[in-house]
Design a protein around this motif. Structure first.
Motif, PDB file in Angstrom:
ATOM      1  N   ALA A  40      -1.963   1.331  -5.885  1.00 40.81           N
ATOM      2  CA  ALA A  40      -3.282   0.981  -6.419  1.00 40.81           C
ATOM      3  C   ALA A  40      -3.416   1.490  -7.860  1.00 40.81           C
ATOM      4  O   ALA A  40      -3.826   0.740  -8.761  1.00 40.81           O
ATOM      5  CB  ALA A  40      -4.389   1.551  -5.543  1.00 40.81           C
ATOM      6  N   LEU A  41      -3.054   2.739  -8.080  1.00 39.33           N
ATOM      7  CA  LEU A  41      -3.151   3.312  -9.428  1.00 39.33           C
ATOM      8  C   LEU A  41      -2.215   2.593 -10.394  1.00 39.33           C
ATOM      9  O   LEU A  41      -2.594   2.292 -11.530  1.00 39.33           O
ATOM     10  CB  LEU A  41      -2.860   4.807  -9.384  1.00 39.33           C
ATOM     11  CG  LEU A  41      -3.877   5.651  -8.602  1.00 39.33           C
ATOM     12  CD1 LEU A  41      -3.387   7.074  -8.451  1.00 39.33           C
ATOM     13  CD2 LEU A  41      -5.241   5.599  -9.264  1.00 39.33           C
ATOM     14  N   ILE A  44     -10.306   4.772  -5.753  1.00 43.55           N
ATOM     15  CA  ILE A  44      -9.903   4.836  -4.351  1.00 43.55           C
ATOM     16  C   ILE A  44     -11.117   5.396  -3.620  1.00 43.55           C
ATOM     17  O   ILE A  44     -11.443   6.573  -3.744  1.00 43.55           O
ATOM     18  CB  ILE A  44      -8.648   5.702  -4.162  1.00 43.55           C
ATOM     19  CG1 ILE A  44      -7.492   5.078  -4.940  1.00 43.55           C
ATOM     20  CG2 ILE A  44      -8.314   5.839  -2.677  1.00 43.55           C
ATOM     21  CD1 ILE A  44      -6.242   5.908  -4.995  1.00 43.55           C
ATOM     22  N   ILE A 102       0.537   6.187   3.147  1.00 40.96           N
ATOM     23  CA  ILE A 102      -0.752   6.457   2.496  1.00 40.96           C
ATOM     24  C   ILE A 102      -0.577   6.776   1.014  1.00 40.96           C
ATOM     25  O   ILE A 102      -1.207   6.149   0.154  1.00 40.96           O
ATOM     26  CB  ILE A 102      -1.520   7.584   3.223  1.00 40.96           C
ATOM     27  CG1 ILE A 102      -1.892   7.132   4.631  1.00 40.96           C
ATOM     28  CG2 ILE A 102      -2.759   7.991   2.433  1.00 40.96           C
ATOM     29  CD1 ILE A 102      -2.449   8.239   5.512  1.00 40.96           C
ATOM     30  N   ASP A 103       0.272   7.740   0.695  1.00 43.74           N
ATOM     31  CA  ASP A 103       0.469   8.112  -0.715  1.00 43.74           C
ATOM     32  C   ASP A 103       1.071   6.967  -1.515  1.00 43.74           C
ATOM     33  O   ASP A 103       0.705   6.745  -2.679  1.00 43.74           O
ATOM     34  CB  ASP A 103       1.360   9.354  -0.826  1.00 43.74           C
ATOM     35  CG  ASP A 103       0.641  10.622  -0.405  1.00 43.74           C
ATOM     36  OD1 ASP A 103      -0.608  10.653  -0.474  1.00 43.74           O
ATOM     37  OD2 ASP A 103       1.324  11.593  -0.025  1.00 43.74           O
ATOM     38  N   VAL A 123     -10.255   0.473  -1.681  1.00 46.15           N
ATOM     39  CA  VAL A 123     -10.202   0.645  -3.137  1.00 46.15           C
ATOM     40  C   VAL A 123     -11.118  -0.382  -3.790  1.00 46.15           C
ATOM     41  O   VAL A 123     -11.507  -1.372  -3.167  1.00 46.15           O
ATOM     42  CB  VAL A 123      -8.753   0.508  -3.683  1.00 46.15           C
ATOM     43  CG1 VAL A 123      -7.838   1.535  -3.058  1.00 46.15           C
ATOM     44  CG2 VAL A 123      -8.210  -0.899  -3.477  1.00 46.15           C
ATOM     45  N   ILE A 160      -7.494   2.246   4.018  1.00 45.06           N
ATOM     46  CA  ILE A 160      -7.670   2.696   2.634  1.00 45.06           C
ATOM     47  C   ILE A 160      -8.524   1.647   1.928  1.00 45.06           C
ATOM     48  O   ILE A 160      -8.200   0.460   1.952  1.00 45.06           O
ATOM     49  CB  ILE A 160      -6.316   2.864   1.924  1.00 45.06           C
ATOM     50  CG1 ILE A 160      -5.486   3.938   2.640  1.00 45.06           C
ATOM     51  CG2 ILE A 160      -6.518   3.216   0.453  1.00 45.06           C
ATOM     52  CD1 ILE A 160      -4.093   4.100   2.088  1.00 45.06           C
ATOM     53  N   SER A 200     -12.061   5.381  -0.164  1.00 45.77           N
ATOM     54  CA  SER A 200     -11.979   6.155   1.072  1.00 45.77           C
ATOM     55  C   SER A 200     -10.627   5.976   1.733  1.00 45.77           C
ATOM     56  O   SER A 200      -9.941   4.974   1.545  1.00 45.77           O
ATOM     57  CB  SER A 200     -13.089   5.745   2.052  1.00 45.77           C
ATOM     58  OG  SER A 200     -12.895   4.414   2.488  1.00 45.77           O
ATOM     59  N   VAL A 201     -10.281   6.994   2.504  1.00 46.76           N
ATOM     60  CA  VAL A 201      -9.125   6.970   3.394  1.00 46.76           C
ATOM     61  C   VAL A 201      -9.695   7.335   4.751  1.00 46.76           C
ATOM     62  O   VAL A 201     -10.080   8.478   4.993  1.00 46.76           O
ATOM     63  CB  VAL A 201      -8.040   7.969   2.942  1.00 46.76           C
ATOM     64  CG1 VAL A 201      -6.871   7.978   3.913  1.00 46.76           C
ATOM     65  CG2 VAL A 201      -7.566   7.641   1.524  1.00 46.76           C
ATOM     66  N   SER A 220      -8.435   2.204 -10.370  1.00 44.33           N
ATOM     67  CA  SER A 220      -8.664   3.645 -10.468  1.00 44.33           C
ATOM     68  C   SER A 220      -9.692   4.166  -9.467  1.00 44.33           C
ATOM     69  O   SER A 220      -9.939   5.359  -9.415  1.00 44.33           O
ATOM     70  CB  SER A 220      -9.096   4.015 -11.889  1.00 44.33           C
ATOM     71  OG  SER A 220     -10.290   3.331 -12.214  1.00 44.33           O
ATOM     72  N   ASN A 257      -1.714   4.441  -2.247  1.00 45.65           N
ATOM     73  CA  ASN A 257      -2.586   4.979  -3.294  1.00 45.65           C
ATOM     74  C   ASN A 257      -1.915   4.891  -4.662  1.00 45.65           C
ATOM     75  O   ASN A 257      -2.544   4.516  -5.658  1.00 45.65           O
ATOM     76  CB  ASN A 257      -2.983   6.417  -2.982  1.00 45.65           C
ATOM     77  CG  ASN A 257      -4.004   6.511  -1.871  1.00 45.65           C
ATOM     78  OD1 ASN A 257      -4.738   5.559  -1.609  1.00 45.65           O
ATOM     79  ND2 ASN A 257      -4.046   7.643  -1.208  1.00 45.65           N
ATOM     80  N   LYS A 258      -0.619   5.207  -4.717  1.00 42.28           N
ATOM     81  CA  LYS A 258       0.129   5.104  -5.979  1.00 42.28           C
ATOM     82  C   LYS A 258       0.209   3.642  -6.427  1.00 42.28           C
ATOM     83  O   LYS A 258       0.055   3.340  -7.618  1.00 42.28           O
ATOM     84  CB  LYS A 258       1.527   5.701  -5.818  1.00 42.28           C
ATOM     85  CG  LYS A 258       2.341   5.688  -7.090  1.00 42.28           C
ATOM     86  CD  LYS A 258       3.702   6.322  -6.890  1.00 42.28           C
ATOM     87  CE  LYS A 258       4.561   6.358  -8.136  1.00 42.28           C
ATOM     88  NZ  LYS A 258       4.390   5.373  -9.134  1.00 42.28           N
TER      89      LYS A 258
END
Length: 160
Positions: free
Chosen positions: A140-141, A148, A133-134, A57, A55, A150-151, A146, A137-138
């Motif tokens: 990071a947010l 992201i 993964i989720d 960011v 991931i 690539s995955v 804000s 991503n959460k």
């Protein structure tokens, strides 16, 4: 003197023999081509499930002060690293690039007008557990990041 002549004759005979041998070899190869053509076609396909996901960011912030932009991005990245390691991800699998800070401008009527300083820092996180993964991503947010980017699913060892 006759030994010298015999040596030169022997060298000449050896050279001619080598040339004739090479010529007849290529003639034989040529004759084989007249007899037929061998053509080989093939395909291969390997299916494999990826075993890691990367991931990527980008932490970014804009302010009228360069230090504030830099410090805010550092806070975002540190927060992300803390949250991701709390999920059980090894810190060695988190790679933060160097930070960059640069001024931005806009132009009106041939004038350059200062907009502020932008700081950014790219971070990549390698995961072996796809269930995270989720959550990453959460994280990071929640850390104020804000972007992201690539995955990317990959095979860690694709030699097999």
């Amino acid at each position: 003197m006759s030994n010298l002549k015999n040596l030169k004759k022997a060298q000449l005979v050896a050279l001619v023999t080598a040339m004739l041998g090479a010529t007849s070899f290529s003639a034989q190869a040529y004759d084989c081509n007249k007899a037929g053509v061998i053509e080989v076609n093939g395909q291969s396909r390997i299916e494999a499930m990826p075993d890691v996901v990367i991931i990527s960011v980008n932490a970014t912030f804009k302010s009228d002060k360069a230090k504030k932009s830099k410090d805010t991005v550092e806070e975002q990245v540190n927060s992300l690293i803390k949250k991701v390691t709390a999920l059980g991800v090894d810190k060695d699998l988190i790679k933060a690039q160097s930070i960059s800070v640069y001024p931005t401008y806009h132009y009106t009527e041939r004038k350059r007008i200062f907009d502020g300083y932008v700081a950014n820092r790219f971070v990549s996180i390698e995961l072996k557990d796809f269930d995270l993964i989720d959550k990453v991503n959460k994280a990071a947010l929640d850390s104020g990041i804000s972007e992201i980017n690539s995955v990317d699913y990959q095979l860690k060892d694709n030699q097999d």
